[in-house]
Design an enzyme around this catalytic site. Structure first.
Site, PDB file in Angstrom:
ATOM      1  N   LYS A 198      42.266  48.196  36.494  1.00 26.22           N
ATOM      2  CA  LYS A 198      41.269  49.405  36.448  1.00 26.22           C
ATOM      3  C   LYS A 198      41.216  48.772  38.095  1.00 26.22           C
ATOM      4  O   LYS A 198      40.787  47.435  38.510  1.00 26.22           O
ATOM      5  CB  LYS A 198      40.281  48.567  35.522  1.00 26.22           C
ATOM      6  CG  LYS A 198      39.067  49.510  35.927  1.00 26.22           C
ATOM      7  CD  LYS A 198      37.730  49.696  35.261  1.00 26.22           C
ATOM      8  CE  LYS A 198      37.256  48.504  36.413  1.00 26.22           C
ATOM      9  NZ  LYS A 198      36.499  49.634  37.991  1.00 26.22           N
ATOM     10  N   THR A 252      31.259  36.071  40.741  1.00 27.20           N
ATOM     11  CA  THR A 252      31.411  35.368  39.722  1.00 27.20           C
ATOM     12  C   THR A 252      30.411  35.608  38.613  1.00 27.20           C
ATOM     13  O   THR A 252      30.958  35.210  37.028  1.00 27.20           O
ATOM     14  CB  THR A 252      30.399  33.997  40.644  1.00 27.20           C
ATOM     15  OG1 THR A 252      31.871  33.576  40.842  1.00 27.20           O
ATOM     16  CG2 THR A 252      30.541  32.542  39.165  1.00 27.20           C
ATOM     17  N   GLU A 272      39.626  35.002  39.771  1.00 29.31           N
ATOM     18  CA  GLU A 272      39.470  34.317  40.677  1.00 29.31           C
ATOM     19  C   GLU A 272      37.948  35.229  41.294  1.00 29.31           C
ATOM     20  O   GLU A 272      37.732  37.123  41.581  1.00 29.31           O
ATOM     21  CB  GLU A 272      40.467  35.412  41.553  1.00 29.31           C
ATOM     22  CG  GLU A 272      40.511  34.635  43.580  1.00 29.31           C
ATOM     23  CD  GLU A 272      40.538  35.631  44.177  1.00 29.31           C
ATOM     24  OE1 GLU A 272      39.291  35.066  44.247  1.00 29.31           O
ATOM     25  OE2 GLU A 272      40.851  36.591  44.979  1.00 29.31           O
ATOM     26  N   CYS A 306      36.640  37.086  49.403  1.00 27.13           N
ATOM     27  CA  CYS A 306      36.199  36.038  48.998  1.00 27.13           C
ATOM     28  C   CYS A 306      36.482  34.563  49.392  1.00 27.13           C
ATOM     29  O   CYS A 306      35.388  33.448  49.163  1.00 27.13           O
ATOM     30  CB  CYS A 306      36.726  36.298  47.550  1.00 27.13           C
ATOM     31  SG  CYS A 306      38.601  35.720  47.706  1.00 27.13           S
TER      32      CYS A 306
END
Ligand code: NDP
Length: 813
Positions: A198, A252, A272, A306
């Site tokens: 997705k 997160t 991740e 990130c």
């Protein structure tokens, strides 16, 4: 937007300004038109209409123009995709490694052949610059498929004893849409899995284009399926019971939700997540290079990265000079249309992200941070659009929101340090741990600092360098699991022995002492020991000392024949906290050399052997084992200690072959504080099998032994005390397995946890671990044969007892 006007060639040379250099959007537009600017899901090798027919627009963030309509996936669509992936699985796994390798190779070739289409489409859908999609994203995507074509080819020889997991659900974010697809799809397919992916709501187009290209390249239908939609579609995918593995990249917060949603389902998980990565500049660094490093760290991809180096930590003596150079460099950055080849910074993905960046920047200003933006920043505001200028904050408190929260925009906060120790402390002052960058001309200093940084990737004198041969992934709240390299392949494989384990029989695992607790001194509390010998009152073992349980409660330990063998302390929450605290303080064990750890494990084996008769006696009394069986268990425990002593200095890292002038060191590091919870059966051997590998890799362990028969573990104190095990390296808390496991799973200072017990207990551990995102390994209520070295020992245990840190060290002048 920064536009140029120039009168003459001379003026151009003087100003070094250049005019627009647009890349043509034709290839992407033609592709969009070919699909009537409307897309279904890509399931079973073709586009299919969404079950409920709902669609939404995907836009170009640079100007808000609509690129096309994509389908909003619902449960039915997700189910159809998972079914297609299930159906494709047997034939895909039936291919030879060479055949699968050829498919991955074809994907790499197709990415290269269609590089322009993909680069332009990515720049349009995301708003990032064509310079980056063309020179970084797309080449890395191709490289990823080439590299993993190799793993597909070598699967059997490089991963003996491992097998594919099954259908993988993968959810990816919008910041590197195609690259994140490659990071997830390539290893999954190489390992022999099939996939439902997705993409992010904001950036679905390149995933659809890739799926179409893959079909053109001959990838069998159903091996790769793409379901588009928003977070609800992601949630439906993650919830689907047909998945064997979930891989996620994103925030997160959502990572935690997914940890909870997959708990107890036997689903392998890799996360991740976010980051707030430090960028350390020491006083001997080449400051001009470091400035370019900052550009790549935080202004690459608009800072929507990130692992962006978003906290600049500069040694005080060079801080002013560094800031001055940085400001001058910021002045020359160019921000504007994605398809302009001369742009450094593109558009922010969406209004919601721009609002978040603006809010955090305003907050930082209000908290007294000194804000610098280039002189041309105001023209961005005048032009409108989703643009945010490169921003540098100094005089920021380490605890402020700007220094702690992931801004995910082109904003860097700067702080100073005086000593290397302070630099490490500041660098680690974050709940994240994705990456770090260290700038110094002193290789000794760099290699001293790198292992001290709590981060999965450390770049020395470079930053934001990626390659398929090197693992990428976080420590702490940046998640667990690796993408890329050998370490990344394990995320899509499972040991074959794990696949065939039987479930525990109904009453095989003791439900715990529950109401059976006795107060100290209660009748029977000091009953006779085995054979009428003087009873040794078992205690907890914390920080190298025997300790009474906090509640002063103990519970009776009964032999197989119902006889009363003694008491075991009923440890509680407070005892667990004390044990974790002792383990935290025992950090010396993690710094001991592998040789030293091996010596201690050999010594444990030697001393256990010396007391073999005592342990055989104990095991017989507790479990009702025959003399021969008890002897076999003790001997196997001694042998197991020998195995891990042997492996302690042999389970080592690698130098990954990344295509740069770079030594990329893949170092297995201990988690730090680990919890292990042992089952009832084989009370000595199972305990040793779980504790020894964790210790061998340098972890400090809080161990919960067999709840029903804890006395073999408590007898071990004598062995531990005489074997040079430093205080805090092993801590033992006896009591109710499920209760103690739940407390350990919640504990913020436990970095990883193994649990072997019931299916329900496994679910609790996975669910409760979501708070600090500890890595867990649970048995899901499946019984191992501890005597079988194929199940009870080996490198899988060591792999689970470590995490890989990749340290990139460039060489050459
Ligand atoms: P999310 O974590 O929400 O999105 C990541 C992916 O997960 C998207 O595909 C998203 O779908 C999907 N998703 C959202 N909710 C669920 C759910 N409950 N279950 C399963 N999948 C779900 O990140 P955002 O895009 O909302 O960005 C928010 C913040 O997250 C950013 O500001 C940034 O700080 C951080 N972030 C970090 C990234 C990283 O690489 N570490 C990447 C992206 C964001 P959809 O896109 O449709 O919402």
């Amino acid at each position: 937007m920064k536009t140029t006007s120039h009168d003459s060639v001379k003026a151009i040379f003087e100003s070094l300004e250049y005019g627009p250099a647009p890349e043509s959007a034709d290839a992407a537009m033609a592709w969009l038109e070919r699909h009537g600017r409307s897309f279904g899901h890509f399931i079973g090798g073709r586009f299919v209409e969404p079950a409920e027919g709902e669609r939404f627009a995907t836009v170009h963030p640079g100007d808000g123009s609509e690129l096309g309509q994509v389908a909003q996936g619902g449960e039915e669509d997700v189910d159809g995709a998972v079914r297609a992936a299930e159906q494709a699985l047997p034939a895909w796994q039936g291919l030879t490694p060479f055949e699968r390798a050829r498919h991955l190779y074809a994907l790499a070739r197709h990415v290269q052949k269609h590089a322009r289409l993909l680069a332009v489409l990515e720049a349009l859908d995301n708003g990032k610059t064509i310079r980056e999609t063309r020179d970084i994203d797309v080449p890395l995507v191709a490289r990823h498929f080439y590299h993993h074509a190799g793993w597909a080819q070598l699967l059997e020889s490089e991963f003996p004893g491992y097998q594919a997991v099954g259908v993988c659900g993968q959810v990816i974010p919008w910041n590197f849409p195609l690259l994140m697809l490659a990071w997830k799809v390539a290893p999954a397919l190489a390992a022999g899995n099939t996939v439902v992916l997705k993409p992010a709501e904001f950036t679905p187009l390149t995933a659809l284009a890739f799926a179409e290209l893959a079909a053109e390249a001959g990838l069998p239908p159903g091996v790769l399926n793409v379901v588009t939609g928003d977070g609800r579609t992601g949630a439906a995918l993650v919830a689907h019971d047909g998945l064997a593995k979930v891989a996620f990249t994103g925030s997160t917060e959502v990572g935690r939700i997914i940890r909870q949603a997959t708990a107890g389902r036997g689903v392998k998980l890799s996360l991740e997540l976010g980051g707030k990565s430090p960028f350390l500049v020491f006083d001997d660094a080449d400051l001009d290079s470091a400035v370019e490093g900052v550009v790549d760290a935080i202004w690459f991809n608009q800072g929507e990265v990130c692992c962006a180096g978003s906290r600049l930590l500069v040694q005080e003596s060079v801080a002013a000079r560094m800031e001055e150079k940085l400001r001058a460099r910021m002045e020359t950055l160019r921000e504007g249309p994605s398809l302009d080849k001369a742009m450094d910074i593109g558009a922010i993905i969406a209004p919601v992200q721009l609002d978040k960046i603006t809010r955090l920047v305003e907050q930082c200003r209000a908290e007294g941070g000194r804000c610098y933006q280039p002189s041309w920043a105001s023209s961005l505001a005048e032009d409108g659009g989703l643009f945010f200028p490169p921003t540098l904050f100094s005089e920021v408190a380490p605890s402020s929101a700007a220094a702690q929260e992931e801004i995910f925009g082109p904003v860097i906060v700067s702080m100073t340090f005086r000593t290397p120790e302070e630099a490490v402390e500041l660098a680690n002052n974050t709940r994240y741990g994705l990456a770090a960058s260290v700038w110094t001309e002193n290789v000794n200093l760099a290699l001293d600092i790198a292992p001290k940084l709590e981060a999965g990737v450390v770049w020395v004198n470079c930053t934001n360098v990626f390659d398929a041969a090197s693992g990428f992934g976080g420590y702490r709240e940046s998640g667990f699991g690796r993408e890329g390299g050998r370490e990344g392949m394990f995320e899509y494989l499972k040991p074959s022995w794990e696949a065939g384990l039987p479930a525990y029989a109904a009453d095989e695992l003791w439900s715990g002492p529950n109401g059976a607790a006795l107060g100290e001194g209660a009748p029977g509390a000091d009953g006779p020991g085995p054979g009428g010998a003087i009873d040794r009152t078992a205690k907890l073992y914390i920080g190298g000392k025997q300790a009474r349980p906090d509640g002063n409660y103990s519970y009776p330990v009964l032999g197989a024949d119902g006889s009363h063998l003694g008491e075991a302390p009923l440890g509680n929450r407070k005892d667990v906290r004390n044990a974790v605290e002792a383990a935290r303080k025992g950090s010396g064990w993690s710094k001991a050399t592998a040789h030293n750890r091996a010596q201690v494990l050999y010594y444990l084996a030697e001393n256990l052997q010396a007391r073999a008769a005592e342990f055989i006696h104990r095991l017989r009394a507790m479990t009702g084992a025959t003399d021969a069986d008890a002897m076999r268990e003790v001997e196997a425990s001694v042998r197991r200690l020998f195995v891990y002593a042997a492996l302690a200095d042999k389970y080592d890292g690698a130098v990954h072959a990344t295509p740069f002038r770079n030594v990329t060191l893949a170092m297995p590091e201990p988690w730090g504080v680990m919890a292990v919870v042992a089952p009832d059966e084989a009370p000595l051997l199972a305990f040793v099998s779980l504790v020894a590998p964790a210790l061998a890799m340098g972890n400090r362990v809080v161990a919960v032994p067999s709840a029903r028969w804890p006395l073999a573990a408590t007898d071990l104190y004598q062995v531990i005390d005489t074997s040079d095990v430093p205080p805090g390296a092993v801590n033992i808390v006896t009591g109710d397995r499920e209760e103690l496991a739940a407390v350990l799973a919640k504990h913020a200072d436990v970095a990883a946890m193994w649990y072997v017990g019931t299916a329900d207990g496994s679910a609790v551990v996975e669910r409760e671990s979501a708070d600090n995102l500890k890595a867990t390994w649970v048995n899901g209520g499946k019984r191992r044969d501890w005597l079988d070295p194929g199940q009870g020992e080996g490198r899988e245990y060591l792999r689970r007892a470590t995490r890989i840190k990749n340290i990139w060290v460039p060489y050459g002048e």
